[in-house]
Motif scaffolding. Structure first.
Motif, PDB file in Angstrom:
ATOM      1  N   ALA A  12       0.828  -1.211   0.000  1.00 50.13           N
ATOM      2  CA  ALA A  12       0.000   0.000   0.000  1.00 50.13           C
ATOM      3  C   ALA A  12       0.854   1.249   0.000  1.00 50.13           C
ATOM      4  CB  ALA A  12      -0.932  -0.007   1.210  1.00 50.13           C
ATOM      5  N   LEU A  13       1.936   1.227   0.768  1.00 53.92           N
ATOM      6  CA  LEU A  13       2.804   2.397   0.880  1.00 53.92           C
ATOM      7  C   LEU A  13       3.543   2.706  -0.417  1.00 53.92           C
ATOM      8  CD1 LEU A  13       3.429   4.326   3.198  1.00 53.92           C
ATOM      9  CD2 LEU A  13       5.467   2.984   3.669  1.00 53.92           C
ATOM     10  N   THR A  14       3.757   1.709  -1.255  1.00 52.87           N
ATOM     11  CA  THR A  14       4.452   1.952  -2.521  1.00 52.87           C
ATOM     12  C   THR A  14       3.491   2.079  -3.704  1.00 52.87           C
ATOM     13  OG1 THR A  14       4.818  -0.428  -2.800  1.00 52.87           O
ATOM     14  CG2 THR A  14       6.597   0.847  -1.818  1.00 52.87           C
ATOM     15  N   ALA A  15       2.476   1.242  -3.770  1.00 51.78           N
ATOM     16  CA  ALA A  15       1.604   1.217  -4.955  1.00 51.78           C
ATOM     17  C   ALA A  15       0.786   2.494  -5.104  1.00 51.78           C
ATOM     18  CB  ALA A  15       0.679   0.009  -4.904  1.00 51.78           C
ATOM     19  N   ILE A  16       0.230   2.982  -4.024  1.00 57.82           N
ATOM     20  CA  ILE A  16      -0.657   4.145  -4.129  1.00 57.82           C
ATOM     21  C   ILE A  16       0.120   5.403  -4.526  1.00 57.82           C
ATOM     22  CG2 ILE A  16      -2.212   5.651  -2.829  1.00 57.82           C
ATOM     23  CD1 ILE A  16      -3.309   3.087  -1.524  1.00 57.82           C
ATOM     24  N   PRO A  17       1.220   5.764  -3.839  1.00 55.50           N
ATOM     25  CA  PRO A  17       1.935   6.984  -4.266  1.00 55.50           C
ATOM     26  C   PRO A  17       2.644   6.850  -5.617  1.00 55.50           C
ATOM     27  CG  PRO A  17       2.550   6.397  -2.020  1.00 55.50           C
ATOM     28  CD  PRO A  17       1.739   5.271  -2.566  1.00 55.50           C
ATOM     29  N   LEU A  18       3.215   5.687  -5.915  1.00 57.90           N
ATOM     30  CA  LEU A  18       3.945   5.551  -7.173  1.00 57.90           C
ATOM     31  C   LEU A  18       3.030   5.543  -8.388  1.00 57.90           C
ATOM     32  CD1 LEU A  18       6.807   3.055  -6.287  1.00 57.90           C
ATOM     33  CD2 LEU A  18       6.934   5.530  -6.568  1.00 57.90           C
ATOM     34  N   SER A  19       1.762   5.216  -8.198  1.00 56.66           N
ATOM     35  CA  SER A  19       0.839   5.216  -9.335  1.00 56.66           C
ATOM     36  C   SER A  19       0.155   6.568  -9.538  1.00 56.66           C
ATOM     37  CB  SER A  19      -0.220   4.124  -9.143  1.00 56.66           C
ATOM     38  OG  SER A  19      -1.042   4.414  -8.037  1.00 56.66           O
ATOM     39  N   LEU A  20       0.402   7.525  -8.655  1.00 63.02           N
ATOM     40  CA  LEU A  20      -0.253   8.841  -8.761  1.00 63.02           C
ATOM     41  C   LEU A  20      -0.060   9.527 -10.117  1.00 63.02           C
ATOM     42  CD1 LEU A  20       0.212  10.468  -5.240  1.00 63.02           C
ATOM     43  CD2 LEU A  20      -1.922   9.914  -6.379  1.00 63.02           C
ATOM     44  N   PRO A  21       1.167   9.644 -10.639  1.00 64.37           N
ATOM     45  CA  PRO A  21       1.297  10.348 -11.925  1.00 64.37           C
ATOM     46  C   PRO A  21       0.580   9.640 -13.076  1.00 64.37           C
ATOM     47  CG  PRO A  21       3.464   9.873 -11.000  1.00 64.37           C
ATOM     48  CD  PRO A  21       2.455   9.287 -10.086  1.00 64.37           C
ATOM     49  N   PHE A  22       0.546   8.325 -13.048  1.00 63.93           N
ATOM     50  CA  PHE A  22      -0.130   7.584 -14.110  1.00 63.93           C
ATOM     51  C   PHE A  22      -1.640   7.776 -14.022  1.00 63.93           C
ATOM     52  CE2 PHE A  22       3.830   5.415 -13.123  1.00 63.93           C
ATOM     53  CZ  PHE A  22       4.439   5.412 -14.364  1.00 63.93           C
ATOM     54  N   ARG A  23      -2.162   7.755 -12.800  1.00 61.19           N
ATOM     55  CA  ARG A  23      -3.597   7.955 -12.611  1.00 61.19           C
ATOM     56  C   ARG A  23      -4.002   9.386 -12.927  1.00 61.19           C
ATOM     57  NH1 ARG A  23      -5.112   6.864  -7.147  1.00 61.19           N
ATOM     58  NH2 ARG A  23      -2.970   7.001  -6.460  1.00 61.19           N
ATOM     59  N   LYS A  24      -3.181  10.361 -12.544  1.00 62.47           N
ATOM     60  CA  LYS A  24      -3.503  11.754 -12.867  1.00 62.47           C
ATOM     61  C   LYS A  24      -3.374  11.995 -14.370  1.00 62.47           C
ATOM     62  CE  LYS A  24      -3.128  16.463 -11.544  1.00 62.47           C
ATOM     63  NZ  LYS A  24      -2.937  17.338 -10.425  1.00 62.47           N
ATOM     64  N   GLY A  25      -2.394  11.370 -15.023  1.00 61.79           N
ATOM     65  CA  GLY A  25      -2.281  11.480 -16.476  1.00 61.79           C
ATOM     66  C   GLY A  25      -3.516  10.935 -17.175  1.00 61.79           C
ATOM     67  N   LEU A  26      -4.020   9.809 -16.686  1.00 60.26           N
ATOM     68  CA  LEU A  26      -5.250   9.255 -17.238  1.00 60.26           C
ATOM     69  C   LEU A  26      -6.424  10.195 -17.000  1.00 60.26           C
ATOM     70  CD1 LEU A  26      -6.769   6.919 -18.584  1.00 60.26           C
ATOM     71  CD2 LEU A  26      -7.010   5.903 -16.309  1.00 60.26           C
ATOM     72  N   ALA A  27      -6.487  10.806 -15.815  1.00 57.69           N
ATOM     73  CA  ALA A  27      -7.572  11.740 -15.507  1.00 57.69           C
ATOM     74  C   ALA A  27      -7.534  12.957 -16.421  1.00 57.69           C
ATOM     75  CB  ALA A  27      -7.485  12.165 -14.043  1.00 57.69           C
ATOM     76  N   VAL A  28      -6.351  13.497 -16.682  1.00 58.75           N
ATOM     77  CA  VAL A  28      -6.218  14.639 -17.591  1.00 58.75           C
ATOM     78  C   VAL A  28      -6.655  14.233 -18.998  1.00 58.75           C
ATOM     79  CG1 VAL A  28      -4.537  16.163 -18.717  1.00 58.75           C
ATOM     80  CG2 VAL A  28      -4.450  15.829 -16.250  1.00 58.75           C
ATOM     81  N   ALA A  29      -6.269  13.033 -19.437  1.00 60.78           N
ATOM     82  CA  ALA A  29      -6.653  12.559 -20.773  1.00 60.78           C
ATOM     83  C   ALA A  29      -8.167  12.378 -20.874  1.00 60.78           C
ATOM     84  CB  ALA A  29      -5.935  11.253 -21.092  1.00 60.78           C
ATOM     85  N   ILE A  30      -8.785  11.836 -19.838  1.00 54.82           N
ATOM     86  CA  ILE A  30     -10.240  11.655 -19.858  1.00 54.82           C
ATOM     87  C   ILE A  30     -10.947  13.008 -19.885  1.00 54.82           C
ATOM     88  CG2 ILE A  30     -12.198  10.866 -18.468  1.00 54.82           C
ATOM     89  CD1 ILE A  30     -10.460   8.442 -17.697  1.00 54.82           C
ATOM     90  N   ASN A  31     -10.430  13.973 -19.137  1.00 56.33           N
ATOM     91  CA  ASN A  31     -11.008  15.321 -19.187  1.00 56.33           C
ATOM     92  C   ASN A  31     -10.861  15.927 -20.579  1.00 56.33           C
ATOM     93  OD1 ASN A  31     -11.882  15.354 -16.562  1.00 56.33           O
ATOM     94  ND2 ASN A  31     -10.031  16.290 -15.774  1.00 56.33           N
ATOM     95  N   TYR A  32      -9.721  15.695 -21.218  1.00 53.12           N
ATOM     96  CA  TYR A  32      -9.500  16.191 -22.583  1.00 53.12           C
ATOM     97  C   TYR A  32     -10.504  15.546 -23.544  1.00 53.12           C
ATOM     98  CZ  TYR A  32      -7.190  17.012 -27.047  1.00 53.12           C
ATOM     99  OH  TYR A  32      -6.918  17.365 -28.344  1.00 53.12           O
ATOM    100  N   ILE A  33     -10.702  14.238 -23.409  1.00 57.01           N
ATOM    101  CA  ILE A  33     -11.655  13.527 -24.272  1.00 57.01           C
ATOM    102  C   ILE A  33     -13.066  14.083 -24.066  1.00 57.01           C
ATOM    103  CG2 ILE A  33     -12.788  11.306 -24.678  1.00 57.01           C
ATOM    104  CD1 ILE A  33     -10.089   9.989 -23.897  1.00 57.01           C
TER     105      ILE A  33
END
Length: 122
Positions: free
Chosen positions: A92-113
């Motif tokens: 939990a301590l590694t997966a959640i913070p390390l995936s933040l940029p990938f999840r935010k990148g996906l969120a920005v892309a979905i907002n763009y779409i």
């Protein structure tokens, strides 16, 4: 027509997951680990208008990751419970913070779409 005008939703989402500009796919989406620049360095897409609309997907994806971790805690029974607890904590301590940029990148892309689909003439 260039690739930014012909890319479908899947390709735009993939650009976000790879932390690239959703419009051109070449510009970097983040200056540092998690900080969005004001604009794409290649095509000039304004990232500021997408930055504030990512909270919902970030919240849901964090809850989803936590759910996967809880699912693993329920269905994987280690022989040593203390070792299992520390393993879950480390994941939990590694997966959640390390995936933040990938999840935010996906969120920005979905907002763009979604913004592009609203602005298309019917």
């Amino acid at each position: 027509m260039d690739s930014s005008q012909t890319a479908g939703g899947f390709h735009i989402a993939l650009r976000g997951l790879t932390r690239r500009c959703p419009r051109c796919g070449r510009g970097r989406l983040f200056r540092r680990f998690y900080a969005l620049p004001k604009r794409c360095s290649i095509c000039g897409l304004d990232f500021v208008r997408f930055a504030h609309d990512t909270w919902a997907l970030m919240y849901v994806s964090t809850a989803g990751l936590a759910g996967l971790i809880v699912f693993g805690m329920i269905y994987v029974r280690p022989a040593d419970v203390l070792f299992g607890r520390w393993t879950v904590f480390a994941i939990a301590l590694t997966a959640i913070p390390l995936s933040l940029p990938f999840r935010k990148g996906l969120a920005v892309a979905i907002n763009y779409i979604s913004e592009n689909s609203r602005n298309k003439p019917s």
